[in-house]
Design a protein around this motif. Structure first.
Motif, mmCIF file in Angstrom:
data_model
loop_
_atom_site.group_PDB
_atom_site.id
_atom_site.type_symbol
_atom_site.label_atom_id
_atom_site.label_comp_id
_atom_site.label_asym_id
_atom_site.label_seq_id
_atom_site.Cartn_x
_atom_site.Cartn_y
_atom_site.Cartn_z
ATOM 1 N N TRP A 80 27.604 33.003 45.960
ATOM 2 C CA TRP A 80 28.963 33.493 45.705
ATOM 3 C C TRP A 80 29.172 34.886 46.301
ATOM 4 O O TRP A 80 30.185 35.163 46.934
ATOM 5 C CB TRP A 80 29.221 33.497 44.202
ATOM 6 C CG TRP A 80 30.508 34.162 43.791
ATOM 7 C CD1 TRP A 80 30.652 35.205 42.954
ATOM 8 C CD2 TRP A 80 31.832 33.815 44.212
ATOM 9 N NE1 TRP A 80 31.969 35.544 42.807
ATOM 10 C CE2 TRP A 80 32.730 34.694 43.581
ATOM 11 C CE3 TRP A 80 32.356 32.835 45.058
ATOM 12 C CZ2 TRP A 80 34.103 34.644 43.759
ATOM 13 C CZ3 TRP A 80 33.739 32.770 45.246
ATOM 14 C CH2 TRP A 80 34.585 33.681 44.606
ATOM 15 N N THR A 139 37.732 30.704 50.559
ATOM 16 C CA THR A 139 37.154 31.236 49.312
ATOM 17 C C THR A 139 37.664 30.462 48.106
ATOM 18 O O THR A 139 36.915 30.199 47.156
ATOM 19 C CB THR A 139 37.503 32.727 49.185
ATOM 20 O OG1 THR A 139 37.023 33.427 50.333
ATOM 21 C CG2 THR A 139 36.860 33.328 47.951
ATOM 22 N N LEU A 170 35.362 28.364 45.550
ATOM 23 C CA LEU A 170 35.426 28.553 44.098
ATOM 24 C C LEU A 170 35.729 27.228 43.400
ATOM 25 O O LEU A 170 35.177 26.920 42.330
ATOM 26 C CB LEU A 170 36.486 29.597 43.766
ATOM 27 C CG LEU A 170 36.542 30.100 42.324
ATOM 28 C CD1 LEU A 170 35.198 30.698 41.911
ATOM 29 C CD2 LEU A 170 37.637 31.147 42.165
ATOM 30 N N MET A 177 32.576 25.208 43.310
ATOM 31 C CA MET A 177 31.715 25.711 42.241
ATOM 32 C C MET A 177 32.158 25.147 40.892
ATOM 33 O O MET A 177 31.338 24.736 40.055
ATOM 34 C CB MET A 177 31.740 27.240 42.206
ATOM 35 C CG MET A 177 30.983 27.916 43.338
ATOM 36 S SD MET A 177 31.133 29.717 43.267
ATOM 37 C CE MET A 177 30.508 30.077 41.635
ATOM 38 N N TYR A 179 35.628 32.337 35.647
ATOM 39 C CA TYR A 179 36.377 32.044 36.866
ATOM 40 C C TYR A 179 37.460 33.096 37.105
ATOM 41 O O TYR A 179 37.777 33.440 38.245
ATOM 42 C CB TYR A 179 36.990 30.641 36.800
ATOM 43 C CG TYR A 179 35.944 29.563 36.911
ATOM 44 C CD1 TYR A 179 35.254 29.370 38.102
ATOM 45 C CD2 TYR A 179 35.646 28.754 35.830
ATOM 46 C CE1 TYR A 179 34.281 28.379 38.205
ATOM 47 C CE2 TYR A 179 34.672 27.760 35.917
ATOM 48 C CZ TYR A 179 33.987 27.585 37.114
ATOM 49 O OH TYR A 179 33.031 26.623 37.217
ATOM 50 N N ALA A 221 35.708 35.806 38.725
ATOM 51 C CA ALA A 221 35.403 35.442 40.117
ATOM 52 C C ALA A 221 36.629 35.616 41.014
ATOM 53 O O ALA A 221 36.526 36.111 42.144
ATOM 54 C CB ALA A 221 34.883 34.009 40.177
ATOM 55 N N VAL A 222 37.791 35.201 40.514
ATOM 56 C CA VAL A 222 39.031 35.367 41.291
ATOM 57 C C VAL A 222 39.322 36.851 41.521
ATOM 58 O O VAL A 222 39.721 37.274 42.605
ATOM 59 C CB VAL A 222 40.209 34.672 40.575
ATOM 60 C CG1 VAL A 222 41.528 35.035 41.263
ATOM 61 C CG2 VAL A 222 40.007 33.160 40.573
ATOM 62 N N ALA A 235 37.116 38.119 44.209
ATOM 63 C CA ALA A 235 37.586 37.679 45.525
ATOM 64 C C ALA A 235 38.772 38.526 45.988
ATOM 65 O O ALA A 235 38.865 38.902 47.162
ATOM 66 C CB ALA A 235 37.967 36.201 45.472
#
Length: 388
Positions: free
Chosen positions: A90, A118, A122, A125, A136, A139-140, A143
């Motif tokens: 990641w 990306t 994601l 994943m 998540y 994670a966003v 990004a």
């Protein structure tokens, strides 16, 4: 050969970053952790970490191709092989997103591919491994930060490049203006020197004619020689008149008298009437000067007074003329602007200083010009005189 040339563009920082990514990936796969999924083939995943490091190494050479290859293989691993992503995968995706957007405009198709790839990574994943929503969301956010950082780096680079281009353009324009100023001053020098030569030759012709008329009737040989001098001199003067007409342009016929230091008083009076407080000091015994040198000395003083009035405004100026055994020295110093917000002229910049340098160089002299330590501006010229 192309790859060798391309690899020569890879710098030490690229090797350092690639090494760090490879070390992180291999370490995570070998040591593992509570969140790292179980691997069916550890050696295969260690090799994948090494290959990823190689991709990171060449990422700036082909940012779109590297990201497309990495994202495509990662999605295949997630969706087809059912393998979950490790943290290093990641973070590598985020780093490739940063690299792509720092190199490629976001509005271009390749730039838009970065956020899309990306998002697909994601999503892959999420399909292969179900985490909590908060993870998540983080994670966003990561990004978005990586992409924004890439955009910021590219914007900064473009601004720096634009500034460099503007600087180069301004430097080229400045160089062109200097060349034009030098050419203009050289043309002015040529006109003035042609005037001087024409006056001198005219005087020689007149003197030859006067001597010829004083000869006895039996001095036919001498009379013929002087007549030839007169005829040749008149032809030379006529050619000089034609050349002066070309140098000056149409509508400026005739030879005009040129100034010298003998007319310095008139120049000083004009400067005083314009607001300068001019003081003139003469050191040594004044001697007759060659016409060209006399004219250049006058022009240097004239240009110095003009610059003082232009840059310093009404101020005190001291003009010192020194007659030395083998040189004529000129020292023009102003006291600086009474209004301190005015800027002093640049030591190497103005066209007036360029003209002075050209005149001094013509006689192989020395010129220094620049602001004084405390306040004011000084022009100092030394013009060599022929030995007497």
């Amino acid at each position: 050969m192309r790859w060798r040339q391309a690899l020569s563009r890879v710098g030490a920082v690229d090797y350092l970053v690639a090494g760090a990514v490879g070390l992180f990936a291999v370490t995570e796969e070998l040591i593992g952790g509570t969140d790292l999924p179980e691997r069916p083939s550890l050696a295969l995943w260690v090799a994948a970490g090494i290959v990823t490091a190689l991709l990171v190494l060449v990422r700036r050479l082909a940012p779109f191709g590297v990201m497309a290859a990495y994202t495509g293989v990662s999605l295949a691993v997630f969706l087809l092989a059912g393998q979950e992503a490790g943290a290093w995968q990641w973070y590598t995706q985020l780093f490739l997103l940063f690299t792509l957007l720092s190199e490629v405009p976001l509005a271009s198709p390749k730039g838009l591919f970065g956020p899309v790839a990306t998002a697909l990574f994601l999503a892959g994943m999420a399909i292969s491994y179900h985490n909590e929503f908060a993870e998540y969301a983080i994670a966003v956010s990561m990004a978005a930060i990586a992409g924004g950082a890439g955009l910021g780096v590219r914007r900064h680079r473009m601004r720096a490049l634009s500034a460099d281009r503007r600087s180069e353009t301004l430097a080229a324009q400045s160089e062109l203006l200097v060349k034009e100023a030098v050419a203009e001053e050289q043309a002015r020098l040529a006109r003035e020197l042609h005037d001087i030569v024409a006056h001198s030759v005219s005087l020689m012709v007149m003197q030859a004619g006067g001597v010829r008329r004083m000869l006895r009737d039996d001095q036919t040989r001498e009379r013929a020689g002087l007549a030839l001098i007169e005829e040749t001199g008149r032809g030379a003067v006529e050619e000089l008149r034609r050349m002066l007409h070309l140098l000056r342009g149409p509508g400026t016929d005739g030879l005009t008298p040129l100034p010298g230091l003998a007319r310095l008083d008139d120049l000083v009076e004009q400067a005083r009437s314009a607001g300068l407080d001019v003081k003139v000091d003469v050191e040594g015994e004044p001697v007759p000067l060659p016409a060209g040198l006399d004219l250049s000395a006058y022009r240097i003083v004239q240009e110095s007074l003009t610059n003082a009035l232009k840059h310093a405004g009404p101020t005190a100026v001291t003009v010192t003329i020194g007659y030395r055994p083998y040189e004529l020295s000129l020292d023009i110093t102003d006291a600086g602007p009474r209004d301190r917000t005015r800027a002093a002229p640049a030591a190497a910049g103005g066209h007036g200083l360029i003209g002075m340098r050209e005149r001094v160089a013509l006689f192989r002299g020395d010129l220094t010009a620049g602001p004084l330590p405390e306040r004011g501006f000084a022009v100092r010229a030394a013009l060599p005189l022929s030995t007497r």
